[in-house]
Write a protein that holds these residues in place. Structure first.
Motif, mmCIF file in Angstrom:
data_model
loop_
_atom_site.group_PDB
_atom_site.id
_atom_site.type_symbol
_atom_site.label_atom_id
_atom_site.label_comp_id
_atom_site.label_asym_id
_atom_site.label_seq_id
_atom_site.Cartn_x
_atom_site.Cartn_y
_atom_site.Cartn_z
ATOM 1 N N ILE A 123 0.847 -1.193 0.000
ATOM 2 C CA ILE A 123 0.000 0.000 0.000
ATOM 3 C C ILE A 123 0.889 1.251 0.000
ATOM 4 C CG2 ILE A 123 -1.749 1.301 1.273
ATOM 5 C CD1 ILE A 123 -2.683 -1.335 2.474
ATOM 6 N N PRO A 124 0.723 2.138 -0.965
ATOM 7 C CA PRO A 124 1.513 3.387 -0.956
ATOM 8 C C PRO A 124 1.284 4.167 0.332
ATOM 9 C CG PRO A 124 0.362 3.095 -3.059
ATOM 10 C CD PRO A 124 -0.177 2.047 -2.128
ATOM 11 N N GLY A 125 2.352 4.652 0.915
ATOM 12 C CA GLY A 125 2.235 5.413 2.150
ATOM 13 C C GLY A 125 2.381 4.586 3.412
ATOM 14 N N ILE A 126 2.537 3.252 3.263
ATOM 15 C CA ILE A 126 2.712 2.371 4.428
ATOM 16 C C ILE A 126 4.140 1.834 4.423
ATOM 17 C CG2 ILE A 126 1.961 0.271 5.606
ATOM 18 C CD1 ILE A 126 -0.158 2.311 5.689
ATOM 19 N N GLY A 127 4.952 2.378 5.286
ATOM 20 C CA GLY A 127 6.311 1.891 5.437
ATOM 21 C C GLY A 127 6.415 0.922 6.604
#
Length: 633
Positions: A576-580
C-alpha cells in the motif's frame, strides 16, 4: 587415461601410527568414505583389520576396497566417540550402522529469544533454542506443554503476535502466561521461569524443588510473603505431580530399549519415562549396512541417538553392547551428571524390557511386510519400463497454482524403501505467463538438473577437494533413475527438452496422465519409448506411481497454499503506498494484528496515529480486495 591406483600398503601405514586414542576413516578408490571407527589405541585397532584373524564377509569386503586411511588423534577415547558419531552422521559411510535421521518425531522447543517461547516442533532444528525429546506423539508433547504453562506461565504465541500486543491475551487471564508481551513480568523473573522449566524438562525436578524451597525460605526471611506463597504453591504442585507419578514405583528418568533383527533388518524400540511420566513408545529402523549382530547394531544406535541430546539418568537395554563403560563416560561428560547403562535388571524394569521386546518384534514384522510390498511395486515398475535393475531413485514433479497465482513446483524423492522426505524440494516459479503449466514445468526441471550437472562438473574440476567436500558434491550431483511427470505429452516434452539441453543421460522420463474419467487407477503412463500403456488399478507398478504422484501433489499444494496465503496477507499491507515498515508495525500493534485491522472500519482505521482518511480508505480497500472505485470516496 588415469594411472592405476596403487594398492594400499597396510603394513607401512600401521608402522607409523600412534597408539593414542582417535578416529580412523577408511576411504575407497573413488574417495567415498567406507567406514568410520574410533579407537583407544589407533595402532592396535587399525592393525586388527589386516591380521590373519578370520573376518566376517562384510569386514572382508570393506578391507578389500580400502585405498587409504585417514586418522584424527584425540585427547581421550570419549572425545573419539563424539567425533566418530559426528563423522558418521555427516559422511554416512557405506559400512557403518546408520541411524536414520527421522525428523518426523515431535520435540518441545524453548526458543532462544530474550523472552523464549515454548512450543511443539517437528522437522529440522533450524530454530535457535533448546530441544527436548523426541516424544512418541504430539499428544505427549501437548501434555508436557500444558504442564509447563500451568507451572511456569511461559508464552506460546508467535513472535509476530508477541511483538504487537498492546494488552494481555486470554492465556494471561486464565493463568497460563505471565504476559511478558506487555511487561507484566521482568526479564530476570521470566528468565528464571525458563530455567526452571528447562530443569523440569530435563528430569531434574528434585533439584528444582530444592531450589524453590530455598527461594521460599529466603523470601520469607525478607518478609516477601507474597513471593514465598507463590513458590510454596509451585513446590506443592510439583510434589503432587511427583507423588502421582511414583505410584507403582515407576522410575522417574529412564529409557528402555530392545532390538529385534531379521537378517540385516533391524528395529529398535524405545520406551521413555521422564519425571515418571510415560512419554510413549517409538520404533526406529536403523540401516545396518550388512551387520547382522544385534549387540553391534544396538550399540551404534545408543551412541548415535544420545550423542547430541541429553540422555536420561538410566538407560536399560535388552542385551550388553560394546563400549558400554565408554558410553557412560561420554554421556556423563555431555550431560554433566551420572548416566547409567544397564543390561541386567529385575522387577518393573524387566517387565518394561519384555514389553519393549514384543513391540520391537511386532514393529519389525510390520515393517518387513511393508518393505516387501514396496519392493514388489518397485520390481513391477522395473519390468514395466524394461530396466535391468530396480530404480534406486524416483523423482516426481508437479505444478500447483490457483488461476496462475502463486505458482509452485514440487519435487519428491522415493527410493526402494519409500519416501526420502529430507530430499524433497519446492520451486517458486517466476517470470512466466500465469497459468502456463508447460513453462512452469520447464523452469522447475531446468533448475533441478542444472544444479546436478554443475555439481558434477565441479567435482571433476576440483581435484584437491577434501573427502567431505567431494561427498557433498556427489550428493548434489545425484540423478534419478526414473523421472515421473504429473501431466500429459506436453509436460513430458518439456522435461525431455530440458534433459537434452543440459546433456543429462540415463534418466527415464515417464508421464502420468489422468484417464478420461479422471478416476484413480485409470491413469495412462507415457513411456520413454513413446508407448502409452494402461496398467490398470491392480498393477503394483501403477500403485507405486500413484503413491509418488499423490505425494508430489500434496507437497505442491501445501507449498502453494502457504505462498498464496502470505501473498494475500503480509504483502497486501506492504504494497500500500504510504505504508512503510514503521507505520505498518504501528498499525498492527494498534489493532492487535492483521485480523484486528481487517475487522476495523474506515473511520476506525483513520483514528490510528499517522493515518488520514484517504490512507485509511486505501488500507480498507486493499485488505478487502476492493478497487478504488468500489470503495467509499
Amino acid at each position: 587415461m588415469k594411472p592405476p591406483v596403487p594398492a594400499f600398503d597396510a603394513k607401512d601405514f600401521v608402522r607409523n601410527l600412534s597408539t593414542a586414542p582417535g578416529v580412523y576413516r577408511m576411504i575407497g578408490a573413488d574417495d567415498s568414505v567406507l567406514y568410520v571407527g574410533k579407537a583407544s589405541a589407533l595402532k592396535n585397532r587399525v592393525s586388527s583389520y589386516f591380521n590373519n584373524t578370520p573376518k566376517s564377509a562384510r569386514i572382508a569386503s570393506m578391507v578389500s576396497q580400502i585405498a587409504r586411511i585417514e586418522v584424527t588423534v584425540t585427547r581421550t577415547e570419549a572425545e573419539a566417540l563424539i567425533l566418530e558419531n559426528e563423522l558418521i552422521k555427516s559422511l554416512k559411510p557405506r559400512y557403518n550402522v546408520l541411524l536414520r535421521d527421522d525428523k518426523s518425531y515431535p520435540y518441545v522447543l524453548l526458543t532462544g529469544e530474550d523472552y523464549p517461547r515454548i512450543a511443539v516442533h517437528r522437522g529440522p532444528r533450524a530454530v535457535q533454542g533448546k530441544y527436548f525429546g523426541p516424544y512418541a506423539s504430539v499428544g505427549a508433547v501437548r501434555e508436557t506443554l500444558n504442564l509447563m504453562h500451568k507451572l511456569f506461565k511461559l508464552r506460546s504465541c508467535e513472535d509476530s503476535v508477541f511483538r504487537n500486543r498492546s494488552r494481555p491475551c486470554l492465556q494471561f487471564q486464565i493463568g497460563r502466561c505471565s504476559a511478558p508481551c506487555v511487561d507484566l513480568i521482568s526479564r530476570e523473573e521470566y528468565t528464571r521461569s525458563v530455567r526452571r522449566a528447562s530443569m523440569m524438562l530435563e528430569g531434574r525436578s528434585d533439584e528444582l524443588t530444592n531450589e524453590l524451597a530455598r527461594g521460599m525460605e529466603e523470601a520469607s526471611m525478607n518478609l516477601d510473603f507474597e513471593e514465598a506463597a507463590r513458590l510454596r504453591d509451585l513446590v506443592a504442585s510439583i510434589r503432587t505431580l511427583q507423588a502421582r507419578q511414583y505410584v507403582d514405583g515407576r522410575a522417574a528418568d529412564l529409557d528402555v530399549l530392545a532390538i529385534a533383527m531379521q537378517g540385516a533388518n533391524a528395529c529398535v524400540v524405545l520406551m521413555a519415562f521422564r519425571d515418571g511420566r510415560n512419554l510413549g513408545t517409538r520404533a526406529f529402523f536403523p540401516k545396518t549396512n550388512g551387520s547382522d549382530q544385534p549387540d553391534e547394531v544396538l550399540g551404534a544406535f545408543v551412541s548415535q541417538h544420545y550423542i547430541d541430546k541429553t540422555p536420561p539418568r538410566e538407560i536399560v537395554l535388552d542385551r550388553d553392547i560394546p563400549d558400554r563403560d565408554l558410553l557412560e563416560q561420554a554421556f556423563a561428560l555431555s550431560s554433566e551428571r551420572k548416566v547409567q547403562i544397564r543390561c541386567s535388571v529385575r522387577g518393573e524394569r524387566a517387565g518394561y524390557l519384555d514389553i519393549a521386546r514384543r513391540n520391537a518384534q511386532m514393529a519389525l514384522a510390520s515393517e518387513m511386510t511393508s518393505a516387501s510390498a514396496q519392493r514388489a511395486r518397485v520390481e513391477s515398475l522395473r519390468d514395466l519400463l524394461g530396466m535391468d535393475d530396480v530404480p534406486g531413485r524416483i523423482e516426481c514433479f508437479d505444478i500447483s497454482h490457483t488461476m496462475g497465482e502463486a505458482t509452485v513446483a514440487s519435487c519428491v524423492v522415493f527410493d526402494v524403501e519409500g519416501a526420502v522426505r529430507g530430499q524433497y524440494r519446492r520451486y517458486n516459479i517466476t517470470g512466466i505467463t500465469p497459468g502456463d503449466d508447460y513453462a512452469a514445468m520447464h523452469q522447475a526441471i531446468h533448475r533441478r538438473f542444472r544444479r546436478s550437472m554443475e555439481a558434477r562438473e565441479a567435482a571433476l574440476a576440483d581435484e584437491r577437494a577434501t573427502p567431505a567436500a567431494r561427498a557433498k558434491q556427489a550428493s548434489a550431483a545425484i540423478l534419478p533413475d526414473v523421472l515421473l511427470i504429473d501431466g500429459g505429452a506436453g509436460q513430458v516434452a518439456q522435461a525431455k527438452a530440458v534433459l537434452d539441453e543440459l546433456g543429462v543421460e540415463g534418466v527415464r522420463v515417464v508421464g502420468v496422465a489422468k484417464g478420461p474419467e479422471r478416476r484413480p487407477g485409470d491413469e495412462d503412463l507415457l513411456l520413454p519409448d513413446g508407448r502409452c500403456v494402461h496398467p490398470g488399478a491392480q498393477s503394483p507398478a501403477l500403485q507405486l506411481v500413484q503413491q509418488v504422484r499423490d505425494e508430489a501433489h500434496r507437497f505442491a499444494i501445501t507449498g502453494h497454499r502457504g505462498k498464496r496465503q502470505k501473498a494475500r496477507t503480509t504483502s497486501r499491507l506492504e504494497d500500500i503506498p504510504g505504508i512503510g515498515p514503521r507505520r505498518r508495525a504501528a498499525l498492527l500493534k494498534h489493532f492487535g494484528g492483521l485480523g484486528g485491522l481487517k475487522a476495523a472500519g474506515v473511520e476506525e482505521i483513520a483514528r490510528a496515529e499517522g493515518v488520514n482518511a484517504a490512507l485509511a480508505q486505501r488500507i480498507y480497500d486493499t485488505l478487502h480486495g476492493l478497487t478504488p472505485s468500489e470503495g467509499a470516496e
